[in-house]
Design a protein around this motif. Sequence first.
Motif, short mmCIF file in Angstrom:
data_model
loop_
_atom_site.label_atom_id
_atom_site.label_comp_id
_atom_site.label_asym_id
_atom_site.label_seq_id
_atom_site.Cartn_x
_atom_site.Cartn_y
_atom_site.Cartn_z
N UNK A 200 -19.91 8.97 -9.75
CA UNK A 200 -18.62 8.66 -9.20
C UNK A 200 -18.83 7.22 -8.53
N UNK A 201 -20.02 7.16 -7.80
CA UNK A 201 -20.00 5.89 -6.98
C UNK A 201 -20.40 4.79 -7.63
N UNK A 202 -20.95 4.69 -8.93
CA UNK A 202 -21.08 3.59 -9.99
C UNK A 202 -19.53 3.20 -10.36
N UNK A 203 -18.68 4.27 -10.70
CA UNK A 203 -17.48 3.87 -11.20
C UNK A 203 -16.66 3.20 -9.97
N UNK A 204 -16.58 3.69 -8.69
CA UNK A 204 -15.95 3.34 -7.66
C UNK A 204 -16.28 2.04 -6.98
N UNK A 205 -17.62 1.51 -7.51
CA UNK A 205 -18.16 0.48 -6.74
C UNK A 205 -17.41 -1.21 -7.14
N UNK A 206 -16.45 -0.89 -8.00
CA UNK A 206 -15.57 -1.95 -8.53
C UNK A 206 -14.10 -1.96 -7.95
N UNK A 212 -13.86 -0.76 -13.80
CA UNK A 212 -13.97 0.82 -13.79
C UNK A 212 -13.97 1.46 -14.89
N UNK A 213 -12.92 1.00 -15.72
CA UNK A 213 -12.66 1.52 -17.02
C UNK A 213 -13.98 1.49 -18.22
N UNK A 214 -14.50 0.10 -17.88
CA UNK A 214 -15.98 -0.19 -18.68
C UNK A 214 -16.97 0.78 -18.15
N UNK A 215 -17.15 1.12 -17.05
CA UNK A 215 -18.22 2.07 -16.41
C UNK A 215 -17.75 3.45 -16.86
N UNK A 216 -16.65 3.88 -16.67
CA UNK A 216 -16.34 5.22 -17.41
C UNK A 216 -16.67 5.36 -18.74
N UNK A 217 -16.15 4.17 -19.66
CA UNK A 217 -16.68 4.26 -20.92
C UNK A 217 -18.33 4.57 -21.03
N UNK A 218 -18.98 3.36 -20.23
CA UNK A 218 -20.50 3.69 -20.35
C UNK A 218 -20.94 5.18 -19.98
N UNK A 219 -20.37 5.87 -19.04
CA UNK A 219 -20.90 7.11 -18.67
C UNK A 219 -20.34 8.32 -19.76
N UNK A 220 -19.35 7.91 -20.54
CA UNK A 220 -18.96 8.81 -21.74
C UNK A 220 -20.09 8.70 -22.74
N UNK A 246 -11.96 12.32 -7.29
CA UNK A 246 -12.21 11.13 -6.89
C UNK A 246 -12.18 10.13 -8.20
N UNK A 247 -12.47 10.69 -9.39
CA UNK A 247 -12.26 9.83 -10.62
C UNK A 247 -11.00 10.03 -11.37
N UNK A 248 -10.76 11.40 -11.46
CA UNK A 248 -9.67 11.72 -12.39
C UNK A 248 -8.28 11.09 -11.78
N UNK A 249 -8.27 10.71 -10.49
CA UNK A 249 -7.13 10.38 -9.81
C UNK A 249 -6.68 8.88 -10.05
N UNK A 363 -16.95 13.14 0.58
CA UNK A 363 -15.91 12.56 1.71
C UNK A 363 -15.98 11.29 1.60
N UNK A 364 -17.21 10.31 1.57
CA UNK A 364 -16.96 9.03 1.60
C UNK A 364 -16.62 8.42 0.06
N UNK A 365 -16.82 9.57 -0.85
CA UNK A 365 -16.43 9.17 -2.21
C UNK A 365 -14.71 9.05 -2.29
N UNK A 366 -14.16 10.18 -1.54
CA UNK A 366 -12.78 10.52 -1.69
C UNK A 366 -12.05 9.47 -1.10
N UNK A 367 -12.59 8.95 0.24
CA UNK A 367 -11.97 8.02 1.17
C UNK A 367 -12.11 6.59 0.07
N UNK A 368 -13.20 6.31 -0.51
CA UNK A 368 -13.29 5.09 -1.27
C UNK A 368 -12.20 5.28 -2.58
N UNK A 369 -12.20 6.53 -3.14
CA UNK A 369 -11.11 6.56 -4.32
C UNK A 369 -9.65 6.54 -3.91
#
Length: 378
Positions: A200-206, A212-220, A246-249, A363-369
């Motif tokens: 989640x953090x890797x995706x939310x870092x951008x 973020x879509x590129x990172x999602x594709x990478x994790x898929x 955090x990611x699905x939203x 909680x931190x990931x939720x705030x960032x998302x």
Amino acid sequence: MTIEHKNSELISIDLNLLIKYLLSHSQYENITMKDLLFQHQGFISNNNFFTLLMTWYDNNQSILEVMNKWVIHKYYQIKNNQELFNLVTSFYKQGIKSNEILDLLNDKKDILDYNNKEWSRIGELIEPILSPYASCNFNILEWSEVEIARQITLITQYIFRKVDANELINSLWTKVDKLKYAPNVSRLIDRFNKLSNWVCEEILAYDSSRMRALIVEKFIRIGSELKEINNYNDCLTIVVALNSLQIKSLNKTWRKVSFESMKHWKDLNTLCSFERNYGALREEVDKNKNKACIPYLGIFLKELAFIDEGHKYIMNKNLINVEKIKKVSKIIDTLLSFKKYTYNFKPVFKLAFLAEPNPLTEDELTDLSSKLGNINLI
């Protein structure tokens, strides 16, 4: 000493009689001595069980073999219990003077020697796939998803192979002192959660939804690779992370994920669905049980916890619940059978941080998302 048949599914028996049966016939109602050695702590302490075996010994070679196996199985618990350690060493010094067991207890032999005899398989080392553009500061897009999947697998396997049956009884991984009595199961659970948060953090870092879509594709792709090498535990970690709130939203991000990646994402979701109690995942794992494979640990822990909650080891009249021993043994034997075959990937030190990721909290990931969800960047 009595045997009691309560119904077709439940048989209980006096402990002393059960030991007699196992010593004479090697098994009783599909229970072996190994099952008893692992599970007796559900109804009698290590100290009392070894004392019981001592009273039975009387130069009986069959009982001596049982005691030797028990010491090997309970090695770490013996070493962490001074009273038990003194009891066991005193017996072997004064009773039978077994140099092999004494050397083991006195750290002159490595317990791993015994484990290696039981589980080791030698395979060819697989060369890592390294990116020539990999930088000192980790950038997931610079690394092959194949290599990331291999390194995640190598680390998880290392912990998984250290799990033993003693950690899997009495739901020890749920207790306050879980790190003492179920250290490796607890580490695997913690690793699952930390890896999920790291994804989640890797995706939310951008800030950019396109990135973020590129990172999602990478994790898929990483999840698909984990599936290909039969690491279903970490494959499910990826799926859980991408399905997290955090990611699905992140709707803008998902709209930019390619059609091809979404097809693979659908396949991963189908495989890891909890429908039919993870029926698809169970079937896939069963197909690969004779290969290097890491099953999803949660399935086994859930089954063990269910049995532990619904059935007691001690029935009426202080009789041992044989049916519970059988059920628990079957689950534990199945889980530990996956230690038989190993992955022999070569470690990549630049990815060593994957052993102990230190991601943001939920909680931190939720705030960032939440903040990213309100940013309208291309």
